[in-house]
Design a protein around this motif. Structure first.
Motif, PDB file in Angstrom:
ATOM      1  N   SER A   5     -16.936 -47.206 -25.888  1.00 36.39           N
ATOM      2  CA  SER A   5     -17.001 -48.600 -26.318  1.00 36.39           C
ATOM      3  C   SER A   5     -16.845 -48.719 -27.833  1.00 36.39           C
ATOM      4  O   SER A   5     -17.224 -49.719 -28.408  1.00 36.39           O
ATOM      5  CB  SER A   5     -18.314 -49.221 -25.859  1.00 36.39           C
ATOM      6  N   ARG A   6     -16.277 -47.702 -28.461  1.00 37.12           N
ATOM      7  CA  ARG A   6     -15.987 -47.821 -29.885  1.00 37.12           C
ATOM      8  C   ARG A   6     -15.021 -48.969 -30.115  1.00 37.12           C
ATOM      9  O   ARG A   6     -14.099 -49.177 -29.332  1.00 37.12           O
ATOM     10  CB  ARG A   6     -15.353 -46.526 -30.395  1.00 37.12           C
ATOM     11  N   PRO A   7     -15.213 -49.732 -31.185  1.00 38.30           N
ATOM     12  CA  PRO A   7     -14.424 -50.958 -31.308  1.00 38.30           C
ATOM     13  C   PRO A   7     -12.971 -50.738 -31.711  1.00 38.30           C
ATOM     14  O   PRO A   7     -12.122 -51.543 -31.370  1.00 38.30           O
ATOM     15  CB  PRO A   7     -15.160 -51.733 -32.398  1.00 38.30           C
ATOM     16  N   ASP A   8     -12.660 -49.643 -32.430  1.00 31.33           N
ATOM     17  CA  ASP A   8     -11.306 -49.595 -33.002  1.00 31.33           C
ATOM     18  C   ASP A   8     -10.238 -49.277 -31.967  1.00 31.33           C
ATOM     19  O   ASP A   8      -9.101 -49.679 -32.098  1.00 31.33           O
ATOM     20  CB  ASP A   8     -11.246 -48.601 -34.159  1.00 31.33           C
ATOM     21  N   GLY A   9     -10.612 -48.549 -30.899  1.00 23.84           N
ATOM     22  CA  GLY A   9      -9.624 -48.252 -29.872  1.00 23.84           C
ATOM     23  C   GLY A   9      -8.541 -47.311 -30.330  1.00 23.84           C
ATOM     24  O   GLY A   9      -7.414 -47.382 -29.858  1.00 23.84           O
ATOM     25  N   LEU A  10      -8.847 -46.429 -31.280  1.00 22.21           N
ATOM     26  CA  LEU A  10      -7.828 -45.479 -31.729  1.00 22.21           C
ATOM     27  C   LEU A  10      -8.369 -44.073 -31.543  1.00 22.21           C
ATOM     28  O   LEU A  10      -9.569 -43.833 -31.684  1.00 22.21           O
ATOM     29  CB  LEU A  10      -7.505 -45.705 -33.202  1.00 22.21           C
ATOM     30  N   ILE A  11      -7.460 -43.147 -31.217  1.00 20.69           N
ATOM     31  CA  ILE A  11      -7.886 -41.773 -31.047  1.00 20.69           C
ATOM     32  C   ILE A  11      -7.011 -40.879 -31.901  1.00 20.69           C
ATOM     33  O   ILE A  11      -5.994 -41.314 -32.439  1.00 20.69           O
ATOM     34  CB  ILE A  11      -7.827 -41.340 -29.568  1.00 20.69           C
ATOM     35  N   PHE A  12      -7.402 -39.615 -32.003  1.00 22.06           N
ATOM     36  CA  PHE A  12      -6.678 -38.647 -32.822  1.00 22.06           C
ATOM     37  C   PHE A  12      -6.458 -39.168 -34.230  1.00 22.06           C
ATOM     38  O   PHE A  12      -5.335 -39.289 -34.706  1.00 22.06           O
ATOM     39  CB  PHE A  12      -5.351 -38.260 -32.163  1.00 22.06           C
ATOM     40  N   PHE A  13      -7.525 -39.522 -34.889  1.00 24.82           N
ATOM     41  CA  PHE A  13      -7.488 -39.965 -36.279  1.00 24.82           C
ATOM     42  C   PHE A  13      -6.572 -41.166 -36.466  1.00 24.82           C
ATOM     43  O   PHE A  13      -5.873 -41.281 -37.459  1.00 24.82           O
ATOM     44  CB  PHE A  13      -7.062 -38.829 -37.199  1.00 24.82           C
ATOM     45  N   GLY A  14      -6.540 -42.018 -35.464  1.00 29.29           N
ATOM     46  CA  GLY A  14      -5.754 -43.238 -35.613  1.00 29.29           C
ATOM     47  C   GLY A  14      -4.285 -43.088 -35.317  1.00 29.29           C
ATOM     48  O   GLY A  14      -3.531 -44.032 -35.517  1.00 29.29           O
ATOM     49  N   THR A  15      -3.832 -41.904 -34.847  1.00 33.03           N
ATOM     50  CA  THR A  15      -2.399 -41.787 -34.586  1.00 33.03           C
ATOM     51  C   THR A  15      -2.027 -42.374 -33.233  1.00 33.03           C
ATOM     52  O   THR A  15      -0.876 -42.704 -33.019  1.00 33.03           O
ATOM     53  CB  THR A  15      -1.942 -40.326 -34.614  1.00 33.03           C
ATOM     54  N   LEU A  16      -2.970 -42.467 -32.313  1.00 34.24           N
ATOM     55  CA  LEU A  16      -2.660 -43.006 -30.993  1.00 34.24           C
ATOM     56  C   LEU A  16      -3.641 -44.127 -30.685  1.00 34.24           C
ATOM     57  O   LEU A  16      -4.798 -44.077 -31.086  1.00 34.24           O
ATOM     58  CB  LEU A  16      -2.797 -41.938 -29.911  1.00 34.24           C
ATOM     59  N   ALA A  17      -3.142 -45.121 -29.949  1.00 33.57           N
ATOM     60  CA  ALA A  17      -4.029 -46.183 -29.495  1.00 33.57           C
ATOM     61  C   ALA A  17      -4.579 -45.796 -28.138  1.00 33.57           C
ATOM     62  O   ALA A  17      -3.952 -45.066 -27.386  1.00 33.57           O
ATOM     63  CB  ALA A  17      -3.266 -47.487 -29.401  1.00 33.57           C
ATOM     64  N   SER A  18      -5.769 -46.270 -27.854  1.00 37.96           N
ATOM     65  CA  SER A  18      -6.248 -46.136 -26.489  1.00 37.96           C
ATOM     66  C   SER A  18      -7.015 -47.404 -26.191  1.00 37.96           C
ATOM     67  O   SER A  18      -7.191 -48.246 -27.052  1.00 37.96           O
ATOM     68  CB  SER A  18      -7.144 -44.914 -26.345  1.00 37.96           C
ATOM     69  N   GLY A  19      -7.462 -47.524 -24.956  1.00 32.80           N
ATOM     70  CA  GLY A  19      -8.117 -48.768 -24.598  1.00 32.80           C
ATOM     71  C   GLY A  19      -7.262 -49.534 -23.616  1.00 32.80           C
ATOM     72  O   GLY A  19      -6.281 -49.009 -23.091  1.00 32.80           O
ATOM     73  N   LEU A  20      -7.623 -50.769 -23.387  1.00 39.60           N
ATOM     74  CA  LEU A  20      -6.989 -51.526 -22.314  1.00 39.60           C
ATOM     75  C   LEU A  20      -5.463 -51.602 -22.417  1.00 39.60           C
ATOM     76  O   LEU A  20      -4.777 -51.371 -21.421  1.00 39.60           O
ATOM     77  CB  LEU A  20      -7.580 -52.935 -22.260  1.00 39.60           C
ATOM     78  N   PRO A  21      -4.880 -51.931 -23.584  1.00 42.21           N
ATOM     79  CA  PRO A  21      -3.418 -52.045 -23.606  1.00 42.21           C
ATOM     80  C   PRO A  21      -2.741 -50.769 -23.148  1.00 42.21           C
ATOM     81  O   PRO A  21      -1.832 -50.797 -22.308  1.00 42.21           O
ATOM     82  CB  PRO A  21      -3.112 -52.333 -25.077  1.00 42.21           C
ATOM     83  N   THR A  22      -3.203 -49.627 -23.665  1.00 49.08           N
ATOM     84  CA  THR A  22      -2.592 -48.359 -23.289  1.00 49.08           C
ATOM     85  C   THR A  22      -2.784 -48.082 -21.808  1.00 49.08           C
ATOM     86  O   THR A  22      -1.856 -47.618 -21.132  1.00 49.08           O
ATOM     87  CB  THR A  22      -3.217 -47.235 -24.110  1.00 49.08           C
ATOM     88  N   ASP A  23      -3.977 -48.372 -21.289  1.00 54.78           N
ATOM     89  CA  ASP A  23      -4.222 -48.102 -19.870  1.00 54.78           C
ATOM     90  C   ASP A  23      -3.305 -48.923 -18.987  1.00 54.78           C
ATOM     91  O   ASP A  23      -2.726 -48.412 -18.026  1.00 54.78           O
ATOM     92  CB  ASP A  23      -5.681 -48.403 -19.521  1.00 54.78           C
ATOM     93  N   VAL A  24      -3.169 -50.208 -19.331  1.00 55.41           N
ATOM     94  CA  VAL A  24      -2.302 -51.066 -18.506  1.00 55.41           C
ATOM     95  C   VAL A  24      -0.875 -50.546 -18.538  1.00 55.41           C
ATOM     96  O   VAL A  24      -0.208 -50.425 -17.500  1.00 55.41           O
ATOM     97  CB  VAL A  24      -2.376 -52.516 -19.007  1.00 55.41           C
TER      98      VAL A  24
END
Lengths: 573, 219
Positions: free
Chosen positions: A94-113
């Motif tokens: 539930s981290r708010p930024d929704g970014l992984i790998f030091f901000g190089t990739l997005a994750s969260g709902l948009p990516t999942d969809v």
């Protein structure tokens, strides 16, 4: 010497689980084909390898759906997620930024969809691939499809230029190779070579543009680029020769990938020459991923350069994209009118659709609805992708039974397979944009976004663009109707007509029909979902100084020096 | 000023060697010799990187261009057993003059462009030395300056750290990309057994001693 590398959160790999699963499954498929299936006869071997690939796609789809569930739970009902996963994982998800790998990739709902969308489409394409024999290297062929999809998923998730480029290359190199897989046909090799040569030149130009952007802004993160450019003030791009060159070079790269005029020359030859499932995957998966990342780059990173002076032909990319959109949809539709070959017709029609989507990209940058306007483009992409997967399954049918792909090969289909003929009618009507099918609502949403703007200099021009789009939809009816005419008004040939379609052909057509019909009769759930994911997709904030200390106080407390590109550059301009 | 003179002489020597190697690449008729000249040219470029104090770039240049690209080129030449090059690819007859004109035009454009960039008014000389900006730590320098200093002083380490942390995913993806390219290339280049039987015997099918040993052909 102390190692002051940043601590990496290994849980990030969980969030790219679909991509990791697919990459590994590609190797499994190659190995299993070599070790177990190679001795079987062609028919059963094809089915066995195809089924094995589908298992992998199913696993990846399950993981993507699970991630979707977790991410939506993290937004709606965090305490419940706490109980399900334990506190550490729950707070991670539930981290708010929704970014992984030091901000190089997005994750969260948009990516999942988007991952669920890619994997569903991939499942249909893989299933279509088992319909007929076009290659002997089955393991390699299916592995390349899987790996191309890994590229697409990471491309749509990328938030940074270097990751973007490598994901783009992974996707396209796999597709170059797959287009040349029908070794018995010279035009398949020609398609692969043409795609490769045009593609590598456009990639080189694209990379050149990316390096200009990095040089100008000192960062490769979309969000940081947007903030640096936003500081430029009102005049923005005016007099900035390097910035203009960078924009044009990036437009060349994206224009090639989405087949926009004048970078479309490869599309008809490649779609015609490549095996039908590969054409389907080029026309749908790669186009969806390219448009998603184009939205991210142009609206998020280069948004301040869209139209800073509020005039259409002022400095900025809006005018260029408007011209590209107008040229693309007009040329695509007019050229499609002359086609007698079914796959070539679909190629020109997909060029025309790229034009409509470019209208949406232009509209989203000036719409008063902000980033949510991009939801219309995403909706259109979903509908377009399903309709095209179905349409290319028909091409696989033609290739299986007639060893050809002329529209005339469809003659009399309504009498031999009436149910599937009705499905094809629905797909064609959706591609034209006839209500109540989803294609209509896609066009409607895009055109409404183009008209929804405040008083500005671009308003009149975008209204004209909408008028041109409507005119083009009428033109497009003529060539789609030609397919219907062949099916309903002509007699089937007495010998060698289309045989009964097996599930490998029927299922993709039926699924596509169901999707475009359901999304057409009840458009709002999908539209709402797409609008909901458009905002986080286009506003993902890079972890800069403040976000880091907020999100991970432990890392902030040790006060490690951060690499330059991570912070918003404060260099004197 | 002694070291400046030495540096200048070294630069001139390396540049001259590089030019000779480049000429050898273009002019030699034997492809193996051309590839060897290319290796020499890559090495001269690596030496120039060392003179610019970009040691890491020099090492990468040697590892990738000489270690991988040039060797791949050699393998390609050897596997196709075509050491003499293709006459159809070299310019001859009526095309020679336009080719020469185009080459000279490119040369003129480069000279003009570089000259303009170096000394727009034509006032400053072509040769000159510039020291790298000081890397000494200063009080109150901004974060980016400290970061840049660290990157310049210790480039290999910084690049390695970035690969294994921030660009970990891109790095892994590059591995997948190479795997996919290899698998696909093997599948495409692989000739089916049935097809091979129908074809007339090729060079590979001949006895080994009748094939020309690679690289021994005089140019």
């Amino acid at each position: 010497m102390p190692v002051n590398a940043l601590p990496m959160d290994l849980r990030d790999f969980l969030r790219v689980a679909p991509a990791v699963l697919l990459s590994a499954w590609g190797l499994v498929v190659v190995a299993a084909d070599l070790a177990r299936y190679r001795r079987r006869d062609a028919e059963s071997r094809r089915l066995a390898v195809g089924r094995l690939t589908l298992i992998g796609v199913g696993l990846a789809l399950a993981s993507a759906v699970a991630l979707f569930g977790i991410d939506s739970l993290a937004q709606s009902d965090a305490p419940r997620l706490d109980r399900l996963l334990g506190e550490s994982f729950a707070s991670y998800f539930s981290r708010p930024d929704g970014l992984i790998f030091f901000g190089t990739l997005a994750s969260g709902l948009p990516t999942d969809v988007l991952n669920v969308l890619f994997l569903t489409l991939l499942g249909l394409v893989v299933w279509t691939s088992t319909a007929y024999a076009f290659t002997d290297d089955l393991g390699e062929y299916f592995a390349l499809l899987l790996w191309a999809t890994v590229g697409m998923m990471l491309l749509a998730a990328s938030e940074e230029l270097a990751t973007l480029f490598i994901a783009l290359e992974t996707m396209t190199i796999c597709l170059y190779l797959a287009s040349a897989f029908e070794k018995s046909k010279p035009r398949s090799a020609e398609a692969g070579l043409k795609y490769f040569i045009y593609g590598s030149v456009s990639s080189a130009l694209f990379l050149y543009g990316l390096s200009f952007v990095y040089g100008l802004t000192g960062t490769t993160y979309f969000d940081a680029i947007g903030r640096v450019l936003g500081r430029g003030g009102h005049e923005g791009l005016a007099g900035n020769l390097v910035g203009g060159a960078a924009l044009l070079l990036m437009l060349v790269g994206f224009g090639f990938k989405v087949a926009a005029v004048p970078f479309h020359m490869w599309a008809p030859d490649v779609y015609e020459g490549a095996p039908a499932p590969v054409s389907a995957w080029i026309a749908t998966g790669s186009k969806v991923a390219s448009f998603v990342v184009m939205l991210k780059v142009f609206l998020h990173a280069l948004g301040p350069w869209s139209n800073p002076s509020n005039e259409l032909m002022g400095p900025g990319w809006l005018g260029v994209v408007v011209v590209l959109a107008a040229a693309t949809m007009t040329y695509g539709n007019l050229a499609a009118l002359a086609q007698r070959n079914y796959k070539r017709m679909l190629a020109y029609s997909s060029i025309a659709h790229a034009g409509y989507i470019l209208v949406g990209v232009a509209a989203a940058s000036v719409s008063t609805a902000g980033p949510e306007a991009a939801g219309a483009v995403l909706y259109y992409l979903v509908v377009y992708a399903f309709a095209n997967v179905g349409a290319f399954a028909v091409a696989a049918w033609l290739a299986r039974d007639r060893d050809g792909d002329a529209i005339a090969d469809l003659d009399g289909l309504a009498r031999t397979s009436p149910a599937l003929a009705v499905c094809i009618v629905v797909l064609m009507l959706s591609l034209i944009g006839v209500p109540p099918f989803a294609g209509f609502f896609g066009k409607l949403a895009i055109f409404m976004e183009a008209l929804r703007q405040g008083p500005s200099g671009t308003r009149i021009v975008l209204a004209w663009l909408v008028a041109l789009g409507l005119f083009n939809s009428v033109v497009s009816a003529f060539y789609y109707v030609r397919v219907l005419k062949a099916m309903y008004l002509r007699e089937a040939p007495s010998v060698g007509g289309l045989q009964r379609a097996k599930s490998a052909i029927a299922v993709p057509i039926v699924v596509a029909t169901v999707v475009v019909t359901a999304c057409g009769i009840v458009p709002s759930p999908l539209m709402d979902l797409m609008r909901a994911i458009a905002r986080p997709m286009l506003t993902a904030t890079t972890l800069d100084a403040t976000a880091v200390t907020d999100a991970t106080p432990a890392a902030g407390a040790t006060a490690r020096p951060r690499p330059v590109a991570w912070t918003t550059p404060s260099r004197p301009e | 000023m002694g070291e400046v003179v030495v540096a200048r002489i070294l630069f001139l020597a390396i540049a001259a060697l590089g030019l000779l190697a480049a000429l050898g690449t273009v002019l030699s008729r034997n492809l193996v010799h051309a590839a060897l000249h290319l290796v020499g040219f890559f090495f001269c470029v690596a030496c120039l990187f060392v003179m610019l104090e970009a040691e890491f770039l020099a090492a990468v240049q040697v590892l990738i261009y000489i270690g991988a690209v040039a060797i791949l080129l050699m393998f390609g030449i050897m596997l196709t057993r075509n050491t003499r090059g293709d006459d159809a690819t070299s310019l001859s007859g009526p095309w020679r003059l336009p080719g020469l004109v185009a080459g000279l035009c490119l040369f003129g454009a480069l000279v003009f462009g570089i000259n303009n960039a170096v000394s727009p008014s034509g006032a400053s000389p072509w040769a000159g030395e510039a020291a790298r900006p000081s890397l000494v730590e200063r009080e109150g320098e901004p974060a980016w300056a400290a970061e840049r200093r660290r990157a310049v002083e210790d480039m290999g380490r910084v690049v390695g750290e970035e690969f294994l942390t921030r660009y970990a995913m891109a790095f892994e993806l590059a591995g997948l990309l190479l795997t996919a390219a290899l698998v696909g290339a093997v599948a495409l280049a692989h000739r089916d057994e049935v097809g091979a039987a129908e074809l007339p015997p090729t060079v590979e099918a001949l006895p080994a001693d009748s094939a020309e040993p690679v690289g021994t052909a005089a140019s």
